[in-house]
Design a protein around this motif. Structure first.
Motif, PDB file in Angstrom:
ATOM      1  N   ASP A  23       0.794  -1.231   0.000  1.00 41.81           N
ATOM      2  CA  ASP A  23       0.000   0.000   0.000  1.00 41.81           C
ATOM      3  C   ASP A  23       0.827   1.281   0.000  1.00 41.81           C
ATOM      4  O   ASP A  23       0.483   2.229  -0.696  1.00 41.81           O
ATOM      5  CB  ASP A  23      -0.909   0.036   1.238  1.00 41.81           C
ATOM      6  N   ASP A  24       1.868   1.301   0.795  1.00 43.83           N
ATOM      7  CA  ASP A  24       2.596   2.553   1.019  1.00 43.83           C
ATOM      8  C   ASP A  24       3.693   2.803  -0.008  1.00 43.83           C
ATOM      9  O   ASP A  24       3.984   3.957  -0.327  1.00 43.83           O
ATOM     10  CB  ASP A  24       3.220   2.562   2.418  1.00 43.83           C
ATOM     11  N   ARG A  25       4.323   1.762  -0.504  1.00 46.66           N
ATOM     12  CA  ARG A  25       5.473   1.943  -1.402  1.00 46.66           C
ATOM     13  C   ARG A  25       5.318   1.126  -2.679  1.00 46.66           C
ATOM     14  O   ARG A  25       6.216   0.396  -3.095  1.00 46.66           O
ATOM     15  CB  ARG A  25       6.773   1.568  -0.683  1.00 46.66           C
ATOM     16  N   ILE A  26       4.177   1.304  -3.323  1.00 45.79           N
ATOM     17  CA  ILE A  26       3.967   0.613  -4.593  1.00 45.79           C
ATOM     18  C   ILE A  26       4.924   1.117  -5.664  1.00 45.79           C
ATOM     19  O   ILE A  26       5.125   0.465  -6.684  1.00 45.79           O
ATOM     20  CB  ILE A  26       2.501   0.733  -5.067  1.00 45.79           C
ATOM     21  N   ASP A  27       5.541   2.281  -5.409  1.00 43.33           N
ATOM     22  CA  ASP A  27       6.495   2.846  -6.353  1.00 43.33           C
ATOM     23  C   ASP A  27       7.826   2.105  -6.359  1.00 43.33           C
ATOM     24  O   ASP A  27       8.582   2.203  -7.315  1.00 43.33           O
ATOM     25  CB  ASP A  27       6.742   4.321  -6.031  1.00 43.33           C
ATOM     26  N   VAL A  28       8.108   1.365  -5.308  1.00 42.66           N
ATOM     27  CA  VAL A  28       9.379   0.649  -5.228  1.00 42.66           C
ATOM     28  C   VAL A  28       9.279  -0.614  -6.089  1.00 42.66           C
ATOM     29  O   VAL A  28       8.436  -1.474  -5.861  1.00 42.66           O
ATOM     30  CB  VAL A  28       9.728   0.277  -3.769  1.00 42.66           C
ATOM     31  N   GLN A  29      10.135  -0.679  -7.072  1.00 38.69           N
ATOM     32  CA  GLN A  29      10.134  -1.795  -8.006  1.00 38.69           C
ATOM     33  C   GLN A  29      10.812  -3.016  -7.394  1.00 38.69           C
ATOM     34  O   GLN A  29      11.744  -2.892  -6.589  1.00 38.69           O
ATOM     35  CB  GLN A  29      10.853  -1.394  -9.297  1.00 38.69           C
ATOM     36  N   ASN A  30      10.350  -4.189  -7.793  1.00 43.43           N
ATOM     37  CA  ASN A  30      10.951  -5.429  -7.293  1.00 43.43           C
ATOM     38  C   ASN A  30      12.444  -5.499  -7.597  1.00 43.43           C
ATOM     39  O   ASN A  30      13.223  -5.966  -6.766  1.00 43.43           O
ATOM     40  CB  ASN A  30      10.238  -6.644  -7.872  1.00 43.43           C
ATOM     41  N   ILE A  31      12.849  -5.032  -8.765  1.00 46.56           N
ATOM     42  CA  ILE A  31      14.264  -5.107  -9.111  1.00 46.56           C
ATOM     43  C   ILE A  31      15.102  -4.257  -8.153  1.00 46.56           C
ATOM     44  O   ILE A  31      16.219  -4.621  -7.794  1.00 46.56           O
ATOM     45  CB  ILE A  31      14.518  -4.745 -10.590  1.00 46.56           C
ATOM     46  N   ASP A  32      14.545  -3.132  -7.702  1.00 52.29           N
ATOM     47  CA  ASP A  32      15.260  -2.303  -6.738  1.00 52.29           C
ATOM     48  C   ASP A  32      15.374  -3.014  -5.398  1.00 52.29           C
ATOM     49  O   ASP A  32      16.420  -2.955  -4.736  1.00 52.29           O
ATOM     50  CB  ASP A  32      14.575  -0.950  -6.576  1.00 52.29           C
ATOM     51  N   LEU A  33      14.298  -3.675  -4.977  1.00 55.07           N
ATOM     52  CA  LEU A  33      14.357  -4.467  -3.743  1.00 55.07           C
ATOM     53  C   LEU A  33      15.420  -5.562  -3.871  1.00 55.07           C
ATOM     54  O   LEU A  33      16.216  -5.774  -2.945  1.00 55.07           O
ATOM     55  CB  LEU A  33      12.995  -5.100  -3.432  1.00 55.07           C
ATOM     56  N   MET A  34      15.422  -6.245  -4.998  1.00 54.90           N
ATOM     57  CA  MET A  34      16.407  -7.316  -5.208  1.00 54.90           C
ATOM     58  C   MET A  34      17.823  -6.756  -5.190  1.00 54.90           C
ATOM     59  O   MET A  34      18.713  -7.343  -4.566  1.00 54.90           O
ATOM     60  CB  MET A  34      16.155  -8.022  -6.548  1.00 54.90           C
ATOM     61  N   ASN A  35      18.034  -5.633  -5.844  1.00 56.81           N
ATOM     62  CA  ASN A  35      19.373  -5.059  -5.927  1.00 56.81           C
ATOM     63  C   ASN A  35      19.874  -4.585  -4.567  1.00 56.81           C
ATOM     64  O   ASN A  35      21.059  -4.712  -4.257  1.00 56.81           O
ATOM     65  CB  ASN A  35      19.407  -3.906  -6.932  1.00 56.81           C
ATOM     66  N   LEU A  36      18.993  -4.043  -3.764  1.00 56.45           N
ATOM     67  CA  LEU A  36      19.406  -3.488  -2.474  1.00 56.45           C
ATOM     68  C   LEU A  36      19.352  -4.499  -1.332  1.00 56.45           C
ATOM     69  O   LEU A  36      20.205  -4.487  -0.449  1.00 56.45           O
ATOM     70  CB  LEU A  36      18.534  -2.280  -2.122  1.00 56.45           C
ATOM     71  N   ALA A  37      18.333  -5.354  -1.341  1.00 58.98           N
ATOM     72  CA  ALA A  37      18.110  -6.223  -0.186  1.00 58.98           C
ATOM     73  C   ALA A  37      18.257  -7.707  -0.496  1.00 58.98           C
ATOM     74  O   ALA A  37      18.332  -8.518   0.421  1.00 58.98           O
ATOM     75  CB  ALA A  37      16.719  -5.963   0.393  1.00 58.98           C
ATOM     76  N   ALA A  84      12.599  -2.237 -16.420  1.00 61.97           N
ATOM     77  CA  ALA A  84      13.877  -2.022 -15.737  1.00 61.97           C
ATOM     78  C   ALA A  84      14.835  -1.275 -16.664  1.00 61.97           C
ATOM     79  O   ALA A  84      14.891  -1.535 -17.862  1.00 61.97           O
ATOM     80  CB  ALA A  84      14.473  -3.347 -15.312  1.00 61.97           C
ATOM     81  N   THR A  85      15.569  -0.360 -16.062  1.00 62.93           N
ATOM     82  CA  THR A  85      16.570   0.384 -16.826  1.00 62.93           C
ATOM     83  C   THR A  85      17.806  -0.493 -17.035  1.00 62.93           C
ATOM     84  O   THR A  85      17.984  -1.511 -16.359  1.00 62.93           O
ATOM     85  CB  THR A  85      16.985   1.661 -16.089  1.00 62.93           C
ATOM     86  N   ALA A  86      18.670  -0.068 -17.919  1.00 63.05           N
ATOM     87  CA  ALA A  86      19.921  -0.794 -18.149  1.00 63.05           C
ATOM     88  C   ALA A  86      20.742  -0.840 -16.857  1.00 63.05           C
ATOM     89  O   ALA A  86      21.345  -1.872 -16.533  1.00 63.05           O
ATOM     90  CB  ALA A  86      20.718  -0.138 -19.267  1.00 63.05           C
ATOM     91  N   GLY A  87      20.742   0.252 -16.108  1.00 64.07           N
ATOM     92  CA  GLY A  87      21.469   0.288 -14.842  1.00 64.07           C
ATOM     93  C   GLY A  87      20.897  -0.682 -13.814  1.00 64.07           C
ATOM     94  O   GLY A  87      21.648  -1.347 -13.095  1.00 64.07           O
ATOM     95  N   GLN A  88      19.582  -0.753 -13.740  1.00 66.67           N
ATOM     96  CA  GLN A  88      18.942  -1.695 -12.809  1.00 66.67           C
ATOM     97  C   GLN A  88      19.264  -3.137 -13.200  1.00 66.67           C
ATOM     98  O   GLN A  88      19.552  -3.965 -12.337  1.00 66.67           O
ATOM     99  CB  GLN A  88      17.420  -1.495 -12.800  1.00 66.67           C
ATOM    100  N   LYS A  89      19.216  -3.416 -14.490  1.00 71.09           N
ATOM    101  CA  LYS A  89      19.512  -4.775 -14.964  1.00 71.09           C
ATOM    102  C   LYS A  89      20.969  -5.144 -14.670  1.00 71.09           C
ATOM    103  O   LYS A  89      21.252  -6.266 -14.246  1.00 71.09           O
ATOM    104  CB  LYS A  89      19.222  -4.891 -16.455  1.00 71.09           C
ATOM    105  N   ALA A  90      21.885  -4.217 -14.888  1.00 76.48           N
ATOM    106  CA  ALA A  90      23.301  -4.483 -14.612  1.00 76.48           C
ATOM    107  C   ALA A  90      23.523  -4.716 -13.114  1.00 76.48           C
ATOM    108  O   ALA A  90      24.251  -5.634 -12.723  1.00 76.48           O
ATOM    109  CB  ALA A  90      24.166  -3.321 -15.100  1.00 76.48           C
ATOM    110  N   ALA A  91      22.884  -3.893 -12.276  1.00 69.60           N
ATOM    111  CA  ALA A  91      23.003  -4.067 -10.825  1.00 69.60           C
ATOM    112  C   ALA A  91      22.418  -5.403 -10.400  1.00 69.60           C
ATOM    113  O   ALA A  91      22.954  -6.076  -9.516  1.00 69.60           O
ATOM    114  CB  ALA A  91      22.306  -2.918 -10.093  1.00 69.60           C
ATOM    115  N   LYS A  97      25.064 -12.489  -8.994  1.00 70.31           N
ATOM    116  CA  LYS A  97      26.357 -13.173  -8.922  1.00 70.31           C
ATOM    117  C   LYS A  97      26.829 -13.264  -7.473  1.00 70.31           C
ATOM    118  O   LYS A  97      27.313 -14.296  -7.031  1.00 70.31           O
ATOM    119  CB  LYS A  97      27.402 -12.459  -9.777  1.00 70.31           C
ATOM    120  N   LEU A  98      26.673 -12.177  -6.722  1.00 69.12           N
ATOM    121  CA  LEU A  98      27.053 -12.172  -5.312  1.00 69.12           C
ATOM    122  C   LEU A  98      26.222 -13.198  -4.546  1.00 69.12           C
ATOM    123  O   LEU A  98      26.747 -13.971  -3.751  1.00 69.12           O
ATOM    124  CB  LEU A  98      26.864 -10.773  -4.710  1.00 69.12           C
ATOM    125  N   HIS A  99      24.907 -13.224  -4.803  1.00 65.14           N
ATOM    126  CA  HIS A  99      24.012 -14.175  -4.141  1.00 65.14           C
ATOM    127  C   HIS A  99      24.426 -15.600  -4.470  1.00 65.14           C
ATOM    128  O   HIS A  99      24.516 -16.453  -3.593  1.00 65.14           O
ATOM    129  CB  HIS A  99      22.567 -13.922  -4.568  1.00 65.14           C
TER     130      HIS A  99
END
Length: 107
Positions: A23-37, A84-91, A97-99
């Protein structure tokens, strides 16, 4: 603190995370969650489905996803998911790979 209270508090915190992502953060994309968390809404829904299965409760992938999207996944995807942007995909490739390195090649 007794176990019952601890479990109740953990469940409350989990429900708050669930609401926050639905509800609160529908703007946060799954790829961003994956990249950060290293996890996203799909991961949460899979863990939920797996926990149910361990207890002999059958929950479909679609029903589990609806628990973390607040609606059918395809509807959420159409309404809120962006390309997803090219930067998001690269991240994502770097974080994957780290995972893989940390958890073995089969993740």
């Amino acid at each position: 603190m007794d176990d019952k209270t601890r479990i109740e508090l953990e469940a409350a915190a989990f429900r708050r995370l669930q609401k926050h992502l639905m509800d609160d953060r529908i703007d946060v994309q799954n790829i961003d969650l994956m990249n950060l968390a290293g996890f996203c809404r799909n991961c949460l829904s899979r863990w939920y489905q797996e926990a149910a299965g361990e207890r002999g409760i059958e929950i479909s992938k679609e029903d589990a996803r609806e628990s973390f999207y607040g609606m059918p996944y395809d509807d959420w995807n159409a309404m809120h998911q962006t390309e997803a942007t090219a930067g998001q995909k690269a991240a994502f490739e770097q974080s994957r790979k780290l995972h893989d390195d940390q958890n073995g090649s089969d993740g």
